[in-house]
Design a protein around this motif. Structure first.
Motif, PDB file in Angstrom:
ATOM      1  N   ALA A   1      -1.221   9.719  -8.240  1.00 59.34           N
ATOM      2  CA  ALA A   1      -1.823  10.978  -7.793  1.00 59.34           C
ATOM      3  C   ALA A   1      -2.079  10.980  -6.285  1.00 59.34           C
ATOM      4  O   ALA A   1      -2.030  12.029  -5.646  1.00 59.34           O
ATOM      5  N   GLN A   2      -2.334   9.780  -5.722  1.00 62.68           N
ATOM      6  CA  GLN A   2      -2.603   9.700  -4.286  1.00 62.68           C
ATOM      7  C   GLN A   2      -1.302   9.586  -3.488  1.00 62.68           C
ATOM      8  O   GLN A   2      -1.158  10.178  -2.425  1.00 62.68           O
ATOM      9  N   ALA A   3      -0.341   8.810  -3.998  1.00 63.58           N
ATOM     10  CA  ALA A   3       0.899   8.562  -3.244  1.00 63.58           C
ATOM     11  C   ALA A   3       1.918   9.685  -3.445  1.00 63.58           C
ATOM     12  O   ALA A   3       2.690   9.979  -2.542  1.00 63.58           O
ATOM     13  N   LYS A   4       1.943  10.270  -4.599  1.00 67.81           N
ATOM     14  CA  LYS A   4       2.838  11.387  -4.941  1.00 67.81           C
ATOM     15  C   LYS A   4       4.322  11.142  -4.600  1.00 67.81           C
ATOM     16  O   LYS A   4       4.969  11.991  -3.974  1.00 67.81           O
ATOM     17  N   PRO A   5       4.885  10.008  -4.991  1.00 69.81           N
ATOM     18  CA  PRO A   5       6.329   9.835  -4.785  1.00 69.81           C
ATOM     19  C   PRO A   5       7.097  10.815  -5.677  1.00 69.81           C
ATOM     20  O   PRO A   5       6.567  11.221  -6.723  1.00 69.81           O
TER      21      PRO A   5
ATOM     22  N   ASP B   1       0.866  -1.176   0.000  1.00 70.33           N
ATOM     23  CA  ASP B   1       0.000   0.000   0.000  1.00 70.33           C
ATOM     24  C   ASP B   1       0.912   1.238   0.000  1.00 70.33           C
ATOM     25  O   ASP B   1       1.335   1.712   1.050  1.00 70.33           O
ATOM     26  N   ILE B   2       1.220   1.726  -1.189  1.00 69.74           N
ATOM     27  CA  ILE B   2       2.174   2.849  -1.250  1.00 69.74           C
ATOM     28  C   ILE B   2       1.512   4.180  -0.903  1.00 69.74           C
ATOM     29  O   ILE B   2       2.206   5.144  -0.584  1.00 69.74           O
ATOM     30  N   VAL B   3       0.201   4.243  -0.956  1.00 64.15           N
ATOM     31  CA  VAL B   3      -0.469   5.505  -0.596  1.00 64.15           C
ATOM     32  C   VAL B   3      -0.235   5.789   0.891  1.00 64.15           C
ATOM     33  O   VAL B   3       0.209   6.883   1.273  1.00 64.15           O
ATOM     34  N   SER B   4      -0.478   4.780   1.740  1.00 66.77           N
ATOM     35  CA  SER B   4      -0.265   4.960   3.182  1.00 66.77           C
ATOM     36  C   SER B   4       1.215   5.122   3.505  1.00 66.77           C
ATOM     37  O   SER B   4       1.586   5.964   4.339  1.00 66.77           O
TER      38      SER B   4
ATOM     39  N   SER C   1       7.090  12.844   7.577  1.00 67.31           N
ATOM     40  CA  SER C   1       8.384  13.006   8.245  1.00 67.31           C
ATOM     41  C   SER C   1       9.266  14.013   7.512  1.00 67.31           C
ATOM     42  O   SER C   1      10.369  14.315   7.950  1.00 67.31           O
ATOM     43  N   GLY C   2       8.799  14.488   6.364  1.00 67.30           N
ATOM     44  CA  GLY C   2       9.592  15.448   5.588  1.00 67.30           C
ATOM     45  C   GLY C   2      10.521  14.786   4.584  1.00 67.30           C
ATOM     46  O   GLY C   2      11.266  15.460   3.876  1.00 67.30           O
ATOM     47  N   ALA C   3      10.491  13.451   4.505  1.00 66.32           N
ATOM     48  CA  ALA C   3      11.375  12.750   3.567  1.00 66.32           C
ATOM     49  C   ALA C   3      10.708  12.626   2.190  1.00 66.32           C
ATOM     50  O   ALA C   3       9.536  12.934   2.011  1.00 66.32           O
ATOM     51  N   MET C   4      11.531  12.192   1.246  1.00 67.22           N
ATOM     52  CA  MET C   4      11.092  12.039  -0.140  1.00 67.22           C
ATOM     53  C   MET C   4      10.951  10.541  -0.430  1.00 67.22           C
ATOM     54  O   MET C   4      11.763   9.738   0.043  1.00 67.22           O
ATOM     55  N   ALA C   5       9.935  10.175  -1.209  1.00 72.13           N
ATOM     56  CA  ALA C   5       9.714   8.752  -1.519  1.00 72.13           C
ATOM     57  C   ALA C   5      10.073   8.430  -2.967  1.00 72.13           C
ATOM     58  O   ALA C   5       9.741   9.187  -3.883  1.00 72.13           O
ATOM     59  N   LEU C   6      10.779   7.304  -3.150  1.00 75.07           N
ATOM     60  CA  LEU C   6      11.067   6.778  -4.486  1.00 75.07           C
ATOM     61  C   LEU C   6      10.421   5.397  -4.556  1.00 75.07           C
ATOM     62  O   LEU C   6      10.594   4.582  -3.647  1.00 75.07           O
ATOM     63  N   VAL C   7       9.680   5.131  -5.611  1.00 76.86           N
ATOM     64  CA  VAL C   7       8.943   3.868  -5.685  1.00 76.86           C
ATOM     65  C   VAL C   7       9.346   3.069  -6.919  1.00 76.86           C
ATOM     66  O   VAL C   7       9.339   3.582  -8.042  1.00 76.86           O
ATOM     67  N   ASP C   8       9.691   1.792  -6.671  1.00 74.14           N
ATOM     68  CA  ASP C   8       9.944   0.835  -7.749  1.00 74.14           C
ATOM     69  C   ASP C   8       8.615   0.153  -8.065  1.00 74.14           C
ATOM     70  O   ASP C   8       8.117  -0.636  -7.266  1.00 74.14           O
ATOM     71  N   GLY C   9       8.069   0.485  -9.228  1.00 71.78           N
ATOM     72  CA  GLY C   9       6.807  -0.127  -9.653  1.00 71.78           C
ATOM     73  C   GLY C   9       7.001  -0.984 -10.884  1.00 71.78           C
ATOM     74  O   GLY C   9       6.104  -1.084 -11.737  1.00 71.78           O
ATOM     75  N   VAL C  10       8.174  -1.617 -10.991  1.00 70.35           N
ATOM     76  CA  VAL C  10       8.558  -2.276 -12.248  1.00 70.35           C
ATOM     77  C   VAL C  10       7.541  -3.317 -12.720  1.00 70.35           C
ATOM     78  O   VAL C  10       7.166  -3.316 -13.878  1.00 70.35           O
TER      79      VAL C  10
END
Ligand code: PLP
Length: 403
Positions: free
Chosen positions: A207-211, A176-179, A187-196
């Motif tokens: 649009a919901q997760a905004k990585p 669940d990448i949205v949560s 926390s102020g950090a940036m998210a990078l997501v591997d959706g390969v």
């Protein structure tokens, strides 16, 4: 029974022991297997044919006829908000993952790599190989990210960047990448997501997760061969990258973005793949349609899970509620070995299919801990329910022979 299984496939009959069609050209002789592995995936016949379309100059006006639609369809397929740009990087998903680390993690920062399996571990390996200060948070194979532990770990290590795997191909878990992204952003950090292995088979919740960056590639749920890493990059990432030193050259997302603004790639692209990609994305967006494609993948997952349920002693490996629409991992009964699964692979080859006997390192770990190994069923790309039905039917016969 005379059922037909789509026009794109070789002459498979419904008999159990079909001899796969062989394709010859000059001195080569390749077997045309139906791939049920987790990538590369089977190509539709139209996509195979698109491989014969004319090559082109990548700085010529002909190029825009391919890359114009490619860029716009990728954004449509991602349901990308306005502040996301898309880049195509020569290479594959791994190349784009490396570019995200090189471009978005600064020297004095900590990156937290959250892992639920082999591909989460890969992000950590890439971070360390690039000399980044990296911490690994891992969960037991088959489990999804536990948000409580993620929150604790972020509080402890205060990372500037956190990496996530959307769809863990080694275990069949979809997180669940949205949560998770909401926690990371809090926390102020940036998210990078591997959706390969997910992109092209499901809505990716961009649009919901905004990585800051979402990464994927061509050879999994898009139903193409490998050759491009794909990155969706938002304005936060673009701003951050400007302050990161030593982004490299082919791993610099800003260099890629400059050319992407002109619908071009940084270095010479595989023009055969570009032709096929233009054709395939047009089909996905305009012919099959996003909602039908996403619903088909969910139905393939449910069909696979129902099949697992009626097998004696085999179980779905991924945590309930987090089972992937594109890949299912199945745990064999106690007593079955890695060797048994390798034998199944060879038996299925004789039937015209390529079977996936599980992720090697994970199976070794399971067996070392007195647990039976897993195998995987890739149901991504353009596989139909009938093709899957026939595959599962024949696989059940081979599994029964193990008894
Ligand atoms: C396949 C895969 C990768 C690696 O991608 P390549 O395109 O093979 O480089 C990374 N992450 C996940 C989740 C994958 O399934």
């Amino acid at each position: 029974m005379g059922m037909k299984y789509g026009s794109g496939w070789a002459n498979h009959s419904t008999q159990s022991n079909v001899i796969p069609r062989r394709i010859s050209m000059t001195t080569f002789d390749f077997t045309d297997l139906q791939l049920f592995i987790t990538g590369p995936t089977q190509l539709r016949s139209e996509v195979r044919q698109a491989g014969t379309l004319p090559e082109f100059g990548h700085r010529d006006s002909e190029s825009i006829k391919r890359f114009g639609p490619i860029w716009s369809h990728l954004k449509t397929l991602a349901e990308a908000p306005k502040d996301y740009e898309v880049i195509l990087i020569n290479g594959s998903g791994t190349t784009a993952m490396e570019a995200s680390i090189r471009s978005l993690v600064a020297e004095d920062e900590t990156v937290l790599n959250v892992s639920v399996g082999a591909f989460g571990d890969l992000y950590h390996t890439i971070a360390k190989a690039n000399g980044k200060r990296a911490h690994l948070l891992s969960f037991r194979p088959g489990q999804a990210i536990d948000l409580g532990r993620l929150k604790q770990t972020i509080a402890e290590f205060k990372p500037a960047v956190v990496t996530l795997t959307h769809n863990e191909t080694s275990t069949g878990v979809k997180n669940d990448i949205v949560s998770a992204c909401a926690l990371i952003h809090d926390s102020g950090a940036m998210a990078l997501v591997d959706g390969v292995s997910l992109f092209g088979g499901a809505n990716i919740d961009l649009a919901q997760a905004k990585p800051a960056m979402y990464i994927t590639s061509t050879q999994k749920s898009l139903g193409l061969t490998a050759g491009f890493g794909i990155g969706f990059i938002n304005s936060q990432a673009i701003e951050k990258a400007q302050s990161v030193k030593n982004r490299g050259y082919t791993s610099d997302i800003l260099a890629h973005l400059k050319l992407a603004a002109k619908n071009q790639t940084l270095s010479t692209p595989n023009t055969t793949l570009a032709n096929q990609m233009a054709v395939q994305l047009e089909y996905i967006v305009r012919t099959e349609g996003l909602s039908a494609r996403f619903a088909r993948h969910q139905a393939l997952r449910d069909q696979t899970l129902a099949w697992v349920d009626q097998l004696k002693n085999y179980t779905a490996f991924a945590q309930d509620g987090y089972r992937s629409p594109t890949v299912t991992a199945v745990q064999a009964p106690q007593g079955k070995t890695i060797g048994d699964l390798k034998a199944i692979k060879e038996a299925m080859r004789q039937r015209g299919f390529l079977f996936d006997p599980g992720y090697g390192k994970l199976n070794q770990t399971l067996v070392d801990n007195n647990q039976p190994p897993i195998f995987r069923i890739g149901h991504m790309g353009d596989i139909s329910s009938k093709q899957l039905e026939r595959y599962l039917h024949e696989l059940a016969i081979e599994l029964q022979r193990l008894e």
